[in-house]
Enzyme design. Structure first.
Site, PDB file in Angstrom:
ATOM      1  N   SER A 153       0.879  -1.170   0.000  1.00 22.51           N
ATOM      2  CA  SER A 153       0.000   0.000   0.000  1.00 22.51           C
ATOM      3  C   SER A 153       0.906   1.207   0.000  1.00 22.51           C
ATOM      4  O   SER A 153       2.070   1.137   0.426  1.00 22.51           O
ATOM      5  CB  SER A 153      -0.884   0.012   1.249  1.00 22.51           C
ATOM      6  OG  SER A 153      -1.485   1.286   1.435  1.00 22.51           O
ATOM      7  N   TYR A 189      -2.583  -1.479  10.365  1.00 24.62           N
ATOM      8  CA  TYR A 189      -2.490  -1.671   8.920  1.00 24.62           C
ATOM      9  C   TYR A 189      -1.148  -1.183   8.376  1.00 24.62           C
ATOM     10  O   TYR A 189      -0.478  -1.888   7.611  1.00 24.62           O
ATOM     11  CB  TYR A 189      -3.641  -0.929   8.241  1.00 24.62           C
ATOM     12  CG  TYR A 189      -3.669  -1.029   6.742  1.00 24.62           C
ATOM     13  CD1 TYR A 189      -4.136  -2.175   6.110  1.00 24.62           C
ATOM     14  CD2 TYR A 189      -3.250   0.031   5.940  1.00 24.62           C
ATOM     15  CE1 TYR A 189      -4.181  -2.270   4.729  1.00 24.62           C
ATOM     16  CE2 TYR A 189      -3.290  -0.048   4.557  1.00 24.62           C
ATOM     17  CZ  TYR A 189      -3.756  -1.197   3.954  1.00 24.62           C
ATOM     18  OH  TYR A 189      -3.798  -1.289   2.583  1.00 24.62           O
TER      19      TYR A 189
END
Length: 270
Positions: free
Chosen positions: A141, A154
């Site tokens: 990401s 995350y």
């Protein structure tokens, strides 16, 4: 026997687009899924019909890393080998740091980091045994590199997966295996709250330089490039594909101070 690609999280979004792209590139494709078997079977049929390659829908229980690795080894045996692994599946999780709990932390890390580790290890072991090299691509990401509020768990998982990518690349190069990470920004996928039928070009994101989210197909195109046999000199790198999201921090700060007198306007200094 043709080349084999394994793509996790291939029942929707970036994973499905990637599985289709790799099928078009001539790979036989293991269409990995978590719980939506029907969507994985549909994707497998579409890829087989369009690209004329072999496909197999395979469940990878990522919340249980040993079971996920066992599923990969079984898939390799069924397909007759593995040449590309795309560690795409993950969970997008937000929670305030002060309120995060052990169960959520453990689940996110199991799915976003620990299972990708053991899937990559199992795939690399098979590639070494085959003796023809291979490609491992970890989908991280943009938050592999930049934080986001509520993203403590995350971001930690994706950042660690990015460093794992570099470490794997260092160790596996001697076997002809390259490893890279692809770090998307906002992409128009169901996981990010976008209906699969939405054209990202119709979704306004005024703060982003690109002015819109990305499409799964755009990310899949980058993954296909990295999976190609001609990219053997690329390894250990993270490829950000975020529409310029990672470029805007300084401008956002200036705008918060100057309001309409944005950075670069007459009479202002950077």
């Amino acid at each position: 026997m043709g080349r084999v690609a394994i793509v996790t999280g291939a029942s929707s979004g970036i994973g499905r687009a990637t599985a289709l792209e790799l099928g078009r590139a001539g790979f036989d494709v293991v269409v990995g899924y978590g719980s939506n078997r029907a969507a994985a079977e549909e994707a497998a049929r579409e890829i087989a019909e369009e690209a004329g390659v072999r496909t197999w829908p395979v469940q990878f229980p990522l919340a249980e890393p040993p079971a996920a690795a066992a599923a990969l080894r079984e898939a390799v045996a069924t397909a007759g080998g593995v040449d590309v692994l795309v560690n795409n599946a993950g969970v997008n999780w937000r929670a305030p740091f002060l309120e995060e709990d052990h169960d959520a932390w453990s689940k996110v890390l199991a799915i976003d980091l620990t299972s990708p580790f053991f899937l990559a290890q199992a795939a690399a072991q098979a590639m070494v045994e085959q003796g023809r090299g291979g490609r491992i691509i970890n989908v991280t990401s943009v938050h592999e590199q930049i934080p986001i509020t509520g993203g403590s768990t995350y971001c930690a998982a994706k950042s660690a997966l990015g460093m794992l990518t570099r470490t794997m690349a260092l160790e596996l190069a001697q076997h002809g295996i390259t490893v890279a990470s692809v770090a998307p920004g906002e992409t128009a996928t169901p996981m990010n709250g976008h209906d699969a039928s939405v054209d990202p070009r119709t979704v306004a994101r005024p703060v982003l330089p690109a002015g819109r989210p990305g499409s799964p197909e755009e990310v899949a195109g980058l993954i296909r490039y990295l999976a190609d046999g001609s990219t053997g000199y690329i390894t250990g790198q993270s490829f950000v594909i975020d529409g310029g999201l990672s470029l805007i921090a300084a401008d956002a700060n200036v705008r918060s101070v100057l309001g309409d007198l944005a950075a670069g306007a007459p009479g202002t200094r950077g």
